[in-house]
Design an enzyme around this catalytic site. Structure first.
Site, short mmCIF file in Angstrom:
data_model
loop_
_atom_site.label_atom_id
_atom_site.label_comp_id
_atom_site.label_asym_id
_atom_site.label_seq_id
_atom_site.Cartn_x
_atom_site.Cartn_y
_atom_site.Cartn_z
N SER A 280 38.51 32.08 52.86
CA SER A 280 37.94 33.37 52.48
C SER A 280 37.75 34.20 53.73
O SER A 280 37.62 33.66 54.83
CB SER A 280 36.57 33.17 51.80
OG SER A 280 35.92 34.41 51.59
N TYR B 12 28.16 28.97 51.05
CA TYR B 12 29.55 29.29 50.74
C TYR B 12 30.31 29.71 52.00
O TYR B 12 31.41 29.20 52.28
CB TYR B 12 29.59 30.43 49.71
CG TYR B 12 30.98 30.88 49.32
CD1 TYR B 12 31.71 30.19 48.36
CD2 TYR B 12 31.56 32.00 49.90
CE1 TYR B 12 32.99 30.60 47.98
CE2 TYR B 12 32.84 32.42 49.55
CZ TYR B 12 33.54 31.72 48.59
OH TYR B 12 34.80 32.14 48.23
#
Length: 257
Positions: A150, A163
């Site tokens: 990401s 995350y």
């Protein structure tokens, strides 16, 4: 000629969102696809990924898998090889998030996010490499691993502590696997999506968050799952046999701005 003819791929988290788009793209290019997910029905609704692939004439199976469980991952790869003979591409896509900062993240939330997003990727990669080492190379490649990282593995996302930490770990895991297993003819790359519009519920599709993403992204639209699937297809194909250890941004220029 389809780019993935006679290839077999596992896509974790392949029932919905980005994983679903990758699975459909791979199948359209001739791959046998194994959907590994905790549920078969897509968040977006409609037919399952396997049903869509089969109705289009492709080969696909669903195997319920919690990637944070080594025995489940071991069984997943074993069943894939039993059915299709080998494993050419492992797509590590399944992920969870909590949208909590350091102080608000409970030990249980931390363990669950890291257990899926980082330990799960470790389990899937390890088991995939074990299988790939046991099979003959095709066009000088024994197998490929594609990790979904990401942009939040490179820049902090406010209030998304576990995350973002897990995604940063995935970027380094990708480099490590690529370097350690280059001599084994195993390719490993990551894809870092920017803002991708999926059916995922929660803060990701909050109007304020979408407005911020539009302002932050140089390209005049936000991303679609198919944008990420196209990058995955490239990395899964023989077009990318001298590309390993990269973290490919698919973000409309977010990280360039």
């Amino acid at each position: 000629m389809p780019l993935l003819t006679d290839k077999t791929a596992i896509v974790t988290g392949g029932s919905s969102g980005i994983g679903r788009a990758i699975a459909l793209k791979f199948a359209a290019e001739g791959a046998n696809v194994v959907i590994a997910d905790t549920v078969e029905q897509p968040i977006e609704g409609g037919e399952s990924t396997v049903e869509l692939i089969r109705s289009a004439g492709g080969a696909a199976v669903y195997i319920r898998t919690d990637i944070s469980d080594w025995s489940a991952v071991d069984g997943l790869v074993g069943a894939t090889v039993t059915q299709f003979g080998r494993l050419d591409v492992m797509v590590n896509n399944a992920a969870i998030y909590t949208s909590t900062n350091l102080i608000d993240t409970t030990p249980e939330q931390w363990q669950r996010v890291i257990g899926v997003n980082l330990t799960g990727f470790f389990y899937c990669s390890k088991r995939a490499v074990i299988q790939m080492l046991a099979q003959a190379p095709v066009n000088d490649v024994r197998g490929r691993i594609i990790n979904l990282s990401s942009q939040h593995g490179m820049v902090a996302c406010p209030g998304d502590f576990p995350y973002s930490v897990s995604k940063g770990g995935i970027v380094q895991m990708t480099r490590q696997i690529a370097v350690d297993h280059a001599d084994d003819l195993i390719v490993c790359n990551a894809i870092a999506p920017g803002k991708i519009i999926t059916g995922k519920p929660g803060v990701a599709n909050d109007p304020g968050a979408l407005d911020y993403s539009h302002r932050r992204t140089p390209w005049p639209r936000l991303g679609h799952p198919n944008d990420v699937a196209g990058a995955a297809l490239f990395l899964a194909s023989d077009m990318a046999s001298y590309v390993t250890g990269i973290n490919l941004m698919v973000d409309g220029g977010w990280m360039a701005g």
